[in-house]
Design an enzyme around this catalytic site. Structure first.
Site, short mmCIF file in Angstrom:
data_model
loop_
_atom_site.label_atom_id
_atom_site.label_comp_id
_atom_site.label_asym_id
_atom_site.label_seq_id
_atom_site.Cartn_x
_atom_site.Cartn_y
_atom_site.Cartn_z
N PHE A 150 13.03 74.36 102.64
CA PHE A 150 13.99 73.58 103.43
C PHE A 150 13.46 73.15 104.80
CE2 PHE A 150 14.93 77.77 105.33
CZ PHE A 150 15.02 77.43 106.68
N LYS A 174 10.46 69.05 93.24
CA LYS A 174 11.72 69.81 93.25
C LYS A 174 12.01 70.15 94.71
CE LYS A 174 13.77 73.32 93.43
NZ LYS A 174 14.80 73.58 94.48
N GLU A 177 17.34 72.69 97.67
CA GLU A 177 18.74 72.28 97.48
C GLU A 177 19.49 72.22 98.81
OE1 GLU A 177 17.20 74.96 96.66
OE2 GLU A 177 18.48 76.69 96.33
N SER A 227 9.19 81.08 100.49
CA SER A 227 9.09 82.48 100.91
C SER A 227 8.09 83.23 100.02
CB SER A 227 10.46 83.14 100.80
OG SER A 227 10.89 83.09 99.45
N CYS A 282 6.44 78.07 109.28
CA CYS A 282 5.55 79.13 108.80
C CYS A 282 4.40 79.35 109.76
CB CYS A 282 5.03 78.79 107.42
SG CYS A 282 4.02 77.33 107.44
N GLU A 376 9.40 88.62 108.58
CA GLU A 376 9.56 87.23 109.00
C GLU A 376 11.02 87.02 109.40
OE1 GLU A 376 9.20 84.12 105.93
OE2 GLU A 376 8.16 82.90 107.42
P1 NAD Z 1 12.61 79.78 99.43
O1 NAD Z 1 11.51 80.60 98.87
O2 NAD Z 1 13.96 80.39 99.48
O3 NAD Z 1 12.78 78.42 98.60
C1 NAD Z 1 11.67 77.60 98.30
C2 NAD Z 1 11.94 76.86 96.99
O4 NAD Z 1 12.09 77.82 95.94
C3 NAD Z 1 13.20 76.03 97.02
O5 NAD Z 1 12.94 74.80 96.39
C4 NAD Z 1 14.22 76.87 96.24
O6 NAD Z 1 15.13 76.09 95.53
C5 NAD Z 1 13.36 77.67 95.29
N1 NAD Z 1 13.88 79.04 95.02
C6 NAD Z 1 14.62 79.81 95.86
N2 NAD Z 1 14.85 81.02 95.28
C7 NAD Z 1 14.25 81.01 94.08
C8 NAD Z 1 14.11 81.97 93.03
N3 NAD Z 1 14.66 83.16 93.10
N4 NAD Z 1 13.40 81.62 91.93
C9 NAD Z 1 12.82 80.40 91.84
N5 NAD Z 1 12.93 79.46 92.80
C10 NAD Z 1 13.61 79.74 93.92
O7 NAD Z 1 12.14 79.30 100.88
P2 NAD Z 1 13.00 78.51 101.98
O8 NAD Z 1 14.01 79.44 102.54
O9 NAD Z 1 13.43 77.19 101.46
O10 NAD Z 1 11.86 78.22 103.06
C11 NAD Z 1 11.49 79.12 104.06
C12 NAD Z 1 10.27 79.92 103.67
O11 NAD Z 1 9.19 79.05 103.36
C13 NAD Z 1 9.75 80.81 104.80
O12 NAD Z 1 9.40 82.05 104.26
C14 NAD Z 1 8.53 80.06 105.30
O13 NAD Z 1 7.56 80.87 105.93
C15 NAD Z 1 8.02 79.49 104.03
N6 NAD Z 1 7.13 78.37 104.27
C16 NAD Z 1 5.80 78.60 104.12
C17 NAD Z 1 4.90 77.60 104.38
C18 NAD Z 1 3.42 77.85 104.24
O14 NAD Z 1 2.65 76.92 104.40
N7 NAD Z 1 2.97 79.05 103.95
C19 NAD Z 1 5.34 76.34 104.81
C20 NAD Z 1 6.72 76.13 104.94
C21 NAD Z 1 7.61 77.16 104.67
#
Ligand code: NAD
Length: 485
Positions: A150, A174, A177, A227, A282, A376
């Site tokens: 997000f 994808k 959401e 994450s 991140c 985090e």
């Molecule tokens: P998230 O992991 O909750 O969601 C990421 C994606 O995975 C979304 O599209 C979501 O719909 C999907 N998702 C969520 N839960 C899921 C599950 N149980 N099974 C399968 N798919 C699932 O992450 P977020 O809250 O949207 O974003 C924040 C996180 O992203 C932070 O931890 C941040 O550090 C990380 N991030 C990392 C980088 C990097 O380059 N390392 C860059 C941007 C963000």
């Protein structure tokens, strides 16, 4: 509801998902209902993969010099619509308008890199012996998927889509959401730029679609950003289905501040790094380790933090649940004996009472065992620990399971080099609070911040989005041997 319900984008057209299940899209700025997003079913993904597969035959055979022409036009369209894209990004994500402008500008820069790919994927030729040569070519994989988080509704999709598509692949995106609106505009602009139907598709949803992507036999490669918890699940599931996968996870980035650091510059950088995009980056500085006496610098960090005003130069965090989680971290640290020097809890912005805001927060005298030191937080919070030596600071940094970024603030070049060599992170800053490498260098962390080989942007991404074909040929022209002999 401000916008029409969000739809999938498949084969060049917006279409309804087969499932009736939707989620609300709430603006973090003021709690307004912006739209709804469909929770697509795996059958929607099947339709998108079939369209992408069909488009792949012609797209992968289009010369790369022609494919990148689409991205020259896309870059122009991103520039033309910068203001509108930035406004939409702020509305759905909560970041400030200037942060959204920077996000679109970065998307433009990423697209510029994709436009340079013809000069980078020229292949290699080796003369093995007289009339015999070996040659390598980069060949597109097929249908690939990109699953995104997000916190950057436009930039993170643009980490993957220009390179993957310019290299000849067809993509299923994808989006998160929580912020699905920007991706619809990106799809429209790609179409306007001349991208053939089916080459880029957007399928909205949550866990079900992510799992379906990892399982789908028609998808060759999966990139994920989000994450660490989900990165591990996706990496495991996609690779167990024999797909290529690169999964970027969460982070806990450490800044090491040495006593010879320039106080004003250091304080500005620390404050900007921890609070930019409301700490939802991140690459955000989340833990700071002061080596020796740096009390004067901490005073200045607090001064800088107090200049950061929620609703003005500080955006909202993504939702109420996130606000509560961040506040809980601060309260727990306080209960465990840390000192809250600047407190961002219970922040209200006039006229935006339903928004989700956390003010800048500086926590001192944190110990490495506290949750604020280890986990985090993903909010505008910096947790300050103290050590007597650089080696003690490095031991704390090295012990953290993540490895996206680490920075050092010092005027001592030898010390900076010592830390560059020993910090356990993929991206290191020296007097830089957010050390994002610029293309053609690539973006990617270490340890639990990334699973898979290579990085997601820049030159390194070429290896991820293509496979190598090696051909060995023998013509023997000098020997007078030809097909007629
Ligand atoms: P998230 O992991 O909750 O969601 C990421 C994606 O995975 C979304 O599209 C979501 O719909 C999907 N998702 C969520 N839960 C899921 C599950 N149980 N099974 C399968 N798919 C699932 O992450 P977020 O809250 O949207 O974003 C924040 C996180 O992203 C932070 O931890 C941040 O550090 C990380 N991030 C990392 C980088 C990097 O380059 N390392 C860059 C941007 C963000």
């Amino acid at each position: 509801m401000k916008y029409q319900p969000v739809q999938n984008f498949i084969n060049g057209a917006f279409v309804n998902a087969s499932s009736q299940k939707t989620a609300d899209i709430i603006s973090p700025i003021d709690g307004t209902l912006l739209s709804t997003v469909p929770m697509s079913a795996s059958t929607d993904l099947d339709v998108a993969v079939a369209a992408a597969k069909k488009a792949f035959t012609a797209w992968s055979k289009t010369p790369i010099k022609e494919r990148v022409q689409v991205f020259f036009r896309y870059k122009y369209l991103l520039e033309k619509h910068l203001k509108e894209l930035a406004e939409l990004c702020s509305e759905e994500n909560g970041k400030t308008y200037s942060e959204s402008v920077a996000e679109i500008e970065k998307s433009i820069e990423l697209t510029e890199f994709a436009c340079s790919l013809p000069q980078l994927v020229t292949g290699e030729v080796l003369e093995v012996s007289r009339g015999v040569e070996c040659r390598t070519e980069h060949v597109a994989l097929g249908v690939v998927a990109s699953i995104v988080p997000f916190n950057f509704p436009s930039m993170v999709p643009n980490w993957t889509l220009p390179n993957a598509i310019a290299l000849g692949n067809c993509m299923i995106l994808k989006p998160s959401e929580k912020v699905p609106l920007s991706s619809g505009r990106l799809a429209e602009l790609l179409k306007e730029a001349g991208l053939p139907d089916g080459v880029f598709n957007v399928v909205h949803g949550d866990v079900e679609i992510v799992n379906a992507i990892c399982d789908h036999p028609g998808i060759e490669a999966v990139s994920f950003v989000g994450s660490t918890k989900v990165a591990k699940l996706v990496y495991q599931r996609a690779t167990s289905n024999y797909k290529r996968c690169l999964a970027l996870g969460g982070a806990k980035n450490h800044l090491m501040v040495l006593p010879d650091a320039i106080p004003g510059m250091t304080a500005q950088n620390v404050a900007a790094s921890m609070s930019g995009c409301a700490g939802q980056r991140c690459m955000a500085a989340s833990a700071m380790i002061g080596v020796g006496n740096i009390d004067g610098i901490i005073d200045k960090i607090c001064e800088e933090a107090r200049k950061i005003i929620p609703g003005e130069n500080l955006g909202a965090v993504i939702n109420k649940a996130s606000q509560e989680r961040i506040e809980q971290y601060i309260t727990e640290a306080e209960q465990q004996g840390a000192t809250i020097l600047v407190d961002g809890r219970n922040t209200k912005v006039n006229g935006k009472e339903k928004g989700s805001y956390v003010g800048p927060t500086v926590i001192d005298h944190v110990t490495p065992q506290m949750s604020v030191a280890k986990e985090e937080i993903f909010g505008p919070v910096i947790s300050i620990m103290r050590t007597n030596t650089v080696d003690e600071a490095l031991a704390i940094e090295n012990a953290n399971p993540y490895g996206n970024a680490a920075s050092v603030f010092t005027q001592n070049g030898a010390m900076a080099r010592y830390i560059i060599e020993r910090a356990s992170a993929g991206m290191i800053g020296v007097n830089v609070g957010v050390p994002v490498p610029r293309e053609p260098f690539s973006f990617g962390g270490w340890n639990e911040s990334k699973f898979g080989v290579g990085d997601i942007t820049g030159k390194s991404s070429i290896e991820f989005w293509t496979k190598l074909k090696k051909s060995t040929t023998k013509w023997n022209a000098e020997a007078g041997v030809n097909w007629m002999s």
